[in-house]
Every structure is written in structure tokens, then in C-alpha cells.
Design an enzyme around this catalytic site. Structure first.
Site, PDB file in Angstrom:
ATOM      1  N   ARG A  67      40.054 -14.418 -98.828  1.00  0.00           N
ATOM      2  CA  ARG A  67      41.385 -15.040 -98.931  1.00  0.00           C
ATOM      3  C   ARG A  67      42.432 -14.355 -98.058  1.00  0.00           C
ATOM      4  O   ARG A  67      43.624 -14.383 -98.381  1.00  0.00           O
ATOM      5  CB  ARG A  67      41.870 -15.074-100.378  1.00  0.00           C
ATOM      6  CG  ARG A  67      40.919 -15.818-101.324  1.00  0.00           C
ATOM      7  CD  ARG A  67      41.560 -16.140-102.647  1.00  0.00           C
ATOM      8  NE  ARG A  67      40.545 -16.631-103.574  1.00  0.00           N
ATOM      9  CZ  ARG A  67      39.948 -15.879-104.484  1.00  0.00           C
ATOM     10  NH1 ARG A  67      40.271 -14.617-104.618  1.00  0.00           N
ATOM     11  NH2 ARG A  67      39.041 -16.399-105.275  1.00  0.00           N
ATOM     12  N   LYS A  93      49.136 -19.694 -85.454  1.00  0.00           N
ATOM     13  CA  LYS A  93      48.268 -20.868 -85.584  1.00  0.00           C
ATOM     14  C   LYS A  93      46.836 -20.443 -85.299  1.00  0.00           C
ATOM     15  O   LYS A  93      46.545 -19.875 -84.249  1.00  0.00           O
ATOM     16  CB  LYS A  93      48.676 -21.939 -84.583  1.00  0.00           C
ATOM     17  CG  LYS A  93      49.855 -22.777 -85.004  1.00  0.00           C
ATOM     18  CD  LYS A  93      49.926 -24.002 -84.091  1.00  0.00           C
ATOM     19  CE  LYS A  93      51.146 -24.845 -84.378  1.00  0.00           C
ATOM     20  NZ  LYS A  93      51.211 -25.993 -83.447  1.00  0.00           N
ATOM     21  N   GLU A 113      52.062 -22.812 -69.089  1.00  0.00           N
ATOM     22  CA  GLU A 113      52.726 -22.573 -70.382  1.00  0.00           C
ATOM     23  C   GLU A 113      53.930 -21.642 -70.233  1.00  0.00           C
ATOM     24  O   GLU A 113      54.830 -21.653 -71.062  1.00  0.00           O
ATOM     25  CB  GLU A 113      51.722 -22.017 -71.406  1.00  0.00           C
ATOM     26  CG  GLU A 113      50.580 -22.975 -71.773  1.00  0.00           C
ATOM     27  CD  GLU A 113      50.930 -24.013 -72.840  1.00  0.00           C
ATOM     28  OE1 GLU A 113      52.115 -24.146 -73.204  1.00  0.00           O
ATOM     29  OE2 GLU A 113      50.002 -24.704 -73.304  1.00  0.00           O
ATOM     30  N   LYS A 146      59.201 -17.906 -77.514  1.00  0.00           N
ATOM     31  CA  LYS A 146      58.265 -18.344 -78.553  1.00  0.00           C
ATOM     32  C   LYS A 146      58.592 -17.658 -79.876  1.00  0.00           C
ATOM     33  O   LYS A 146      58.526 -18.279 -80.940  1.00  0.00           O
ATOM     34  CB  LYS A 146      56.823 -18.051 -78.143  1.00  0.00           C
ATOM     35  CG  LYS A 146      55.819 -18.440 -79.231  1.00  0.00           C
ATOM     36  CD  LYS A 146      54.655 -19.249 -78.764  1.00  0.00           C
ATOM     37  CE  LYS A 146      53.882 -19.806 -79.955  1.00  0.00           C
ATOM     38  NZ  LYS A 146      52.636 -20.448 -79.603  1.00  0.00           N
ATOM     39  N   GLU A 165      55.954 -25.428 -88.259  1.00  0.00           N
ATOM     40  CA  GLU A 165      56.057 -26.630 -87.457  1.00  0.00           C
ATOM     41  C   GLU A 165      56.641 -27.816 -88.207  1.00  0.00           C
ATOM     42  O   GLU A 165      56.018 -28.879 -88.283  1.00  0.00           O
ATOM     43  CB  GLU A 165      54.687 -26.991 -86.875  1.00  0.00           C
ATOM     44  CG  GLU A 165      54.802 -27.951 -85.711  1.00  0.00           C
ATOM     45  CD  GLU A 165      53.509 -28.027 -84.928  1.00  0.00           C
ATOM     46  OE1 GLU A 165      52.452 -28.078 -85.528  1.00  0.00           O
ATOM     47  OE2 GLU A 165      53.582 -28.016 -83.697  1.00  0.00           O
ATOM     48  N   ARG A 188      59.891 -26.111 -83.744  1.00  0.00           N
ATOM     49  CA  ARG A 188      58.638 -25.676 -83.117  1.00  0.00           C
ATOM     50  C   ARG A 188      58.025 -26.780 -82.250  1.00  0.00           C
ATOM     51  O   ARG A 188      57.236 -26.508 -81.348  1.00  0.00           O
ATOM     52  CB  ARG A 188      57.640 -25.224 -84.188  1.00  0.00           C
ATOM     53  CG  ARG A 188      56.414 -24.527 -83.614  1.00  0.00           C
ATOM     54  CD  ARG A 188      55.746 -23.628 -84.642  1.00  0.00           C
ATOM     55  NE  ARG A 188      54.518 -23.052 -84.121  1.00  0.00           N
ATOM     56  CZ  ARG A 188      53.918 -21.978 -84.649  1.00  0.00           C
ATOM     57  NH1 ARG A 188      54.451 -21.396 -85.697  1.00  0.00           N
ATOM     58  NH2 ARG A 188      52.821 -21.498 -84.126  1.00  0.00           N
ATOM     59  N   ASN A 218      55.590 -28.148 -77.814  1.00  0.00           N
ATOM     60  CA  ASN A 218      54.625 -29.175 -77.450  1.00  0.00           C
ATOM     61  C   ASN A 218      55.081 -30.011 -76.260  1.00  0.00           C
ATOM     62  O   ASN A 218      54.497 -31.064 -75.978  1.00  0.00           O
ATOM     63  CB  ASN A 218      54.341 -30.089 -78.652  1.00  0.00           C
ATOM     64  CG  ASN A 218      53.586 -29.353 -79.736  1.00  0.00           C
ATOM     65  OD1 ASN A 218      52.746 -28.512 -79.452  1.00  0.00           O
ATOM     66  ND2 ASN A 218      53.921 -29.655 -80.979  1.00  0.00           N
ATOM     67  N   HIS A 255      52.641 -31.806 -74.156  1.00  0.00           N
ATOM     68  CA  HIS A 255      51.361 -31.760 -74.855  1.00  0.00           C
ATOM     69  C   HIS A 255      50.903 -33.122 -75.370  1.00  0.00           C
ATOM     70  O   HIS A 255      49.712 -33.343 -75.536  1.00  0.00           O
ATOM     71  CB  HIS A 255      51.421 -30.761 -76.019  1.00  0.00           C
ATOM     72  CG  HIS A 255      51.318 -29.326 -75.564  1.00  0.00           C
ATOM     73  ND1 HIS A 255      52.224 -28.771 -74.683  1.00  0.00           N
ATOM     74  CD2 HIS A 255      50.418 -28.345 -75.849  1.00  0.00           C
ATOM     75  CE1 HIS A 255      51.887 -27.496 -74.459  1.00  0.00           C
ATOM     76  NE2 HIS A 255      50.802 -27.211 -75.158  1.00  0.00           N
ATOM     77  N   HIS A 259      47.385 -33.744 -74.224  1.00  0.00           N
ATOM     78  CA  HIS A 259      46.239 -33.880 -75.131  1.00  0.00           C
ATOM     79  C   HIS A 259      45.484 -35.183 -74.863  1.00  0.00           C
ATOM     80  O   HIS A 259      44.259 -35.235 -74.932  1.00  0.00           O
ATOM     81  CB  HIS A 259      46.698 -33.849 -76.589  1.00  0.00           C
ATOM     82  CG  HIS A 259      47.069 -32.471 -77.066  1.00  0.00           C
ATOM     83  ND1 HIS A 259      47.969 -32.264 -78.095  1.00  0.00           N
ATOM     84  CD2 HIS A 259      46.671 -31.247 -76.655  1.00  0.00           C
ATOM     85  CE1 HIS A 259      48.099 -30.960 -78.301  1.00  0.00           C
ATOM     86  NE2 HIS A 259      47.321 -30.327 -77.433  1.00  0.00           N
ATOM     87  N   HIS A 306      43.353 -26.695 -70.356  1.00  0.00           N
ATOM     88  CA  HIS A 306      44.490 -27.086 -71.190  1.00  0.00           C
ATOM     89  C   HIS A 306      45.815 -26.952 -70.434  1.00  0.00           C
ATOM     90  O   HIS A 306      46.655 -27.857 -70.448  1.00  0.00           O
ATOM     91  CB  HIS A 306      44.508 -26.226 -72.455  1.00  0.00           C
ATOM     92  CG  HIS A 306      45.690 -26.482 -73.340  1.00  0.00           C
ATOM     93  ND1 HIS A 306      45.884 -27.681 -74.003  1.00  0.00           N
ATOM     94  CD2 HIS A 306      46.758 -25.703 -73.650  1.00  0.00           C
ATOM     95  CE1 HIS A 306      47.013 -27.619 -74.696  1.00  0.00           C
ATOM     96  NE2 HIS A 306      47.563 -26.432 -74.494  1.00  0.00           N
TER      97      HIS A 306
END
Lengths: 382, 382
Positions: free
Chosen positions: A139, A161, A203, A245, A255, A259, A263, A266, A270, A283
Site C-alpha cells: 500500500r 503520475k 516538452e 511544472k 489534475e 494542470r 497537456n 497532447h 496522443h 512522444h
């Protein structure tokens, strides 16, 4: 078209060339953690981060492990009674159940307790995989990000993330789990292949349009030095990317709001990655193309000064990033964007920039989005 | 022998027979949530909890689903555009990777977004599995516990512990993920097999010795009514167990301190479960035997009044719980307790009770622990 006020974000003023602070900090209350940049001496970082204990497990891949794991392990041996190395597969395939199960099984076989500390030595894939394993072993145990790619140093290692992919989509399984620290050694970027380095720069460039006009102008003045992997220029770029960031993550850890500006590019990106098949574009390359499309859409839908489009395109070209996407069927493109998990219930919300340095979440007519895509894509016959 | 002060815990005074509040609350700041007890009308709960949306997925097992899923699904249909049922395997084998992957794959196939809500309809296994799936699907979605066993209603559904087993040990992989609500319908306990019902009572009884002398005395007066599954008695028992657990969890969400008192009897009990082979004893049965051993050790190591031992034994007998453990080799018993993940680095720390109603974490000499085990175990020849 629904319109939204740009996100408000407090970031300290950009300052190039100033001596870097010893460490930045991600301000998340009792989960705050430092980002160390340009530390050659891992041992020094270790002492400061006060990490140590019975067992450290370094997770890396077959490319990075031979280059840097012995150095990291040596440093950790002075602080941990035992240090183990686990080598996961290289590339995106490592973000699968089997790799995750292998790490967790190894921890259990080692009798790892809640005081084990994992070290993610590699790029974004290793960071995502290791962070997720740390999030769910007993956990939640501690982990440290040791990003070895530019992309990971300026983006994926910061913010907590973590996750793996499912056959149905990327990052569908994961957790928000903040590391204890991020150690970004700029020197390891020396061995990064040129294409990956450029993808990382995408990025870095991203932070300019959405948050920082001064940084964007600095990037224009210093792209040659960055392409030469000049240490001083890299220090400024990585530090500033992490500062922005950090401010974004501190304002919105999970998010729900600001946040989203991370993206930028993105949603288009994506869709390109998925539509062309993962691996066709890196990417960062997909994000570069996505940023051009999002900027184009900002010009057409929000009246952004079209000069910025030219500045961005020129900057991406100097970073040896693609500025024309391979052809993808327009209807398929829209469908993929609608399926993107960041799109709420059918309508596509784009991260757009009404002016340089500000971003907002915005719905736009499909016709305009298709124009933006066509402007920066190869025609079908090519 | 290192000695520790008993844990301090603030719980409101026990009051039997008073009209129950509509819902208890687990006080965890912005992750607070209600526990509804004795609600027959799911729809009413739903309305109050303000849960609803595009998609609800009910996770259950082959035993419970035929009995109660249609009722739950009907109620959810009034609040969700779509309701799906997923049936996981029955029993502890459901807490394996394959069951977890099946749930996550189904969510992805359904195109479930971050607004999906999972409903765990079953006992502790279904709750742990569903909660963990909710914890990691898209880095965390909402879930509701609908516990259908007494054990789950008074223990596992409250507190946010979720997870699965590895071949190397139980619950080695998991997350702390709090539900949006717990809905405990006492009427569904009517179909619970007698042995499982008794096992649940062990976890109810547990709260007396460690936290609440008045509740312990009430249990002694009302065990016959509880064994008859009397609704009023059950309401008091379940409510009080949840009140105490809520106070403990609110004080210590991630098990750094006082939450250890919930493990009363569990150090001995886990060793019995592992040593005899999982399935030989139900968890609650192992805990019952473990509580006797921990109480015996409290008498021998801390001078607890030995009368409590007799009271506890008598109460467990009336609940049709075992009071004599099958034989297990003493050295193996100690070894298993040392390997228990709650034991820090080799030394075994027991949850002991210096006086009725208080608990502390305490190291004890192996010789005394072995005496405590022998006092409540069958001899080798039996």
C-alpha cells in the site's frame, strides 16, 4: 463555442544565467519533495535527502543499467545495508502487467518491508513503472526518481503520475504517488540519442507558450547552445521547466484544473501517436506536432497573433523536431481525440493559448480543428 | 522488554438501544464519507449520497450476485445512465492478479471514464478487490462499499485498505483508497452461513478489549440476541463497531500508530492462518484464537486481570467460535509471527491490553508467547 478564462498561475519570474539553487522544491504540504539538478555526486544528494535504510532496489532497463547503475549502486551502498538491481524490459512494453508483477514479486522475494526505497533509473517508462510499483507495494513505499532522459527530467519525473498501459489504452492503470526526491544529473544526457534529446526539448519548449513568454524568448536565443548540450544552457532550461511544472503541480496535484496546461499539444499528439501506431513517432515528436496544431487552432478560434505560430515552428525546426505530421484520416483523427481520456464525454476540450504565456481549456468547432490539422499535416497523396 | 504507553483514543461514550443516527461519518477531511447502517431502501441512500452519473459497475461474486445484485442494480438504474455487473470468482482466490486484470479490462472495454463509480457487493474479498481496482483505474475513481457479510460490515469495508495477495503473502499489493460511502444492510446478513456469521462476530468482539469496556459488557448481555440475528441487537453492535473503527481510522488513516489496535489477535491469528494453510480457519476464527493468546500474553507479561481471559473465552464460545487452536509447531509459530509484515525487523510487537479497554504495542519474551500459544492450542498428540 464555450469560452473559459485562462488559467491563473503564480510562477516566480524567469531569470536566465543566475546561479541555480541547490534544489527546487515541489510544494505539496507533507508530501513536498526536492528536485536536485546537475548533481554529479549522488552521495551528496543522498546525504541531504536523508534517505537510507535496510534495502534499496534500483529499477532500470537494459540500455541505462550498464551505463549508470554501478555508479548509483555504489553511492547507495554507503546508505543502505543492501542494494539490489532489477532490470525491466526496454521501451514502452515495460509498462505492462508482466513487468509490474516481476518487480512486485522480486520485492516480496527479497522480503522487502515498508521501509524499502525504490530508485527509478531511466526515462519516463522506468519512472512510471517504478513509481506505480512503489505506490502499490504494501500500500505504498518510498521511491526516488533518477531520470536519465531530458523528457523525464523536465516532465514525467516531476508530479507523481505513475502507471502502466492496458491493451485498450495508455496509462489506464496507475496512481498519483509522489517521489521522495528527483535527482536529475545533466551529465547523463550526454549519452542520449539525438532523436530522444530533441523529443525532450519539445516538452521544454511547451512551457513557453502556456506559461512563460520570457522563457520562450530565452529558448529562441539559446537553442543552438541547447542543441550542443551546453551544460549552462541545459541547467537553465531544465531548472525553468521544473520550476513551472512544480508550480503547476503544487496548484493542482490531481489534475482537476490548471494542470491541464501541461497537456498543451497532447490532445492532437496522443491522437497522432495512437493513429500512426505507437512507436512511429516519439512522444515528444507527437507533442511538437500537436503544439503546432493547437497554436494554429488558437489563431483560428481565439485570434492569437499568427506570428507566434511562425516563432514556434522555427524553434521546433531548430530543435530538429518534425513540423509536418504524417497523413491521418481526418475523421479518424477527430474520433481518436474524442476517445482521449482527457476529453470529457464526447466534446473535445483543447488546451489553447489566447495570448503567448497563457492557456485555457476550450471547446472548438470540428471544422476549425480539421483546418488546424490539415495545415500541419502531409496531404494524403504524399 | 520495551514498554509503551497505551494508545489514547477519543470515542464517544457507548450507548445501547438509542435510536441510531441516519449515518455515521468517517472523518478524514475532504475524504470523509458516511456509513449507512440498516438501510433497506438503497434508493434513499443513493439520493442522499448524491452519487450518479453515466456508468456504475457492480462487482460481486457467484454467491452474492444471484441474491442481491438485481435489487442493487435496479436502484442504481434510477441514478446512472448505465449499470453493469461483473462477477469475480468466489473466495480468497479472487484476490489475485487475474481477477484484478479482469475488472480493469472490463472497465476499459466499457470505455469507463474517470466518472465511473464501482460498487463492491460482497464480503471482504470483493471489497478489497473492488477498492483496489477503483484505486488504480485511471489513477483513481470512486467506489462504494456494499458489504454483505458481518465481517465486512464491521471491519474491512471501513477504513480504505484495499489490495490483493501475492504468492509470497496476503495483501502485499494494494492502496489506501477511501470509498465514497459504505452501505451496510443488516437484512442481507440473514442469508449468511452460521460459521461466517460467527467469524464476523469475532471482529465485533475485538473492539471491546482494546477500546470499550461498556461495549464488551453489552456484548456479554446480548450475545444470545446477536446469535439469533436480532435486528435491534445487530444494529447496536454494527453501529458501535463502526463508530470505534471510524475513530481509529480518523486518528490514523495510514496505520502509523493507534490503528495497530485493530490488529488485536491478528499477529497470532495470521500465523495460525498461514501455518495451517489458508482456508483451514476462517479469518475471524483465527482472530478469535489470536485474541485469546494475546489476552493470555497480556496476563503473563503485563499483569492483566486473568478474569478477563475467562470472560473473553466464554463470549467467544457463546458466539460459536473456536477457543482451542489446532496444533502448530511452536518454532514455526514464532517464525511466522516474525515474518508477519506488521512485525518490525525481527522483533515481534504484539497488540496487548494492560487493562480492559486499552491497548498498546509491546515486545514480549518468546518464552511467554510460547506459553500463551500452548495454553490455547491442542497438544501435539491430539
Amino acid at each position: 463555442m464555450s469560452s473559459r478564462a485562462p488559467f491563473a498561475l503564480e510562477i516566480q519570474a524567469f531569470e536566465a544565467g543566475s546561479p541555480p539553487p541547490h534544489a527546487l522544491s515541489i510544494d505539496l504540504g507533507d508530501r513536498s519533495y526536492p528536485i536536485h539538478i546537475g548533481q554529479l555526486d549522488w552521495l551528496g544528494c543522498l546525504a541531504e535527502a536523508q534517505l537510507g535504510g535496510r534495502l534499496a532496489v534500483v529499477i532500470s532497463n537494459p540500455v541505462v543499467a550498464p551505463l549508470y547503475s554501478s555508479r548509483l549502486i555504489s553511492a547507495l551502498r554507503t546508505r543502505f545495508a543492501a542494494v539490489e538491481l532489477h532490470v525491466a524490459p526496454d521501451g514502452e512494453v515495460a509498462k505492462e502487467w508482466s513487468s509490474l508483477q516481476a518487480i512486485l514479486g522480486k520485492l516480496a522475494d527479497l522480503g522487502a518491508d515498508r521501509d524499502v526505497v525504490l530508485f527509478a533509473l531511466g526515462g519516463g517508462v522506468i519512472g512510471d513503472l517504478t513509481g506505480f510499483a512503489a505506490a502499490i507495494y504494501m500500500r505504498g513505499v518510498c521511491f526516488v526518481q533518477v531520470p536519465t532522459t531530458l523528457l523525464a527530467q523536465v516532465d514525467s519525473s516531476v508530479g507523481g503520475k505513475t502507471g502502466i498501459n492496458l491493451p485498450q489504452g495508455k496509462n489506464l492503470v496507475g496512481a498519483f504517488h509522489q517521489p521522495q526526491a528527483v535527482w536529475a544529473d545533466l551529465d547523463v544526457l550526454g549519452t542520449l540519442p539525438a532523436r530522444e534529446y530533441s523529443a525532450g526539448l519539445a516538452e521544454v519548449i511547451k512551457y513557453g507558450p502556456v506559461a512563460d513568454p520570457a522563457f520562450f524568448a530565452w529558448l529562441e536565443r539559446n537553442m543552438d547552445a541547447l542543441m550542443a548540450r551546453d551544460h549552462t544552457a541545459l541547467m537553465t532550461a531544465v531548472r525553468r521547466a521544473c520550476e513551472i511544472k512544480a508550480a503547476v503541480v503544487a496548484a493542482d496535484e490531481r489534475e482537476g484544473g490548471v494542470r491541464a496546461i501541461l497537456n498543451f499539444g497532447h490532445t492532437f499528439g496522443h491522437a497522432l501517436e495512437a493513429g500512426l501506431g505507437y512507436g512511429a513517432l516519439l512522444h515528444g515528436e507527437a507533442v511538437a506536432l500537436g503544439m503546432l496544431m493547437a497554436t494554429e487552432l488558437s489563431v483560428r478560434a481565439l485570434g492569437l497573433d499568427s506570428q507566434l505560430l511562425q516563432r514556434l515552428k522555427s524553434l521546433l525546426e531548430r530543435a530538429q523536431l518534425p513540423v509536418r505530421a504524417p497523413y491521418l484520416d481526418p475523421e479518424r483523427f477527430l474520433q481518436l481525440m474524442r476517445g482521449d481520456k482527457k476529453a470529457a464525454a464526447g466534446s473535445i476540450r483543447y488546451v489553447l493559448i489566447p495570448v503567448l504565456g497563457q492557456a485555457c481549456l476550450q471547446v472548438a468547432p470540428d471544422a476549425l480543428a480539421l483546418e488546424a490539422i490539415a495545415s500541419h499535416s502531409a496531404s494524403v497523396t504524399k
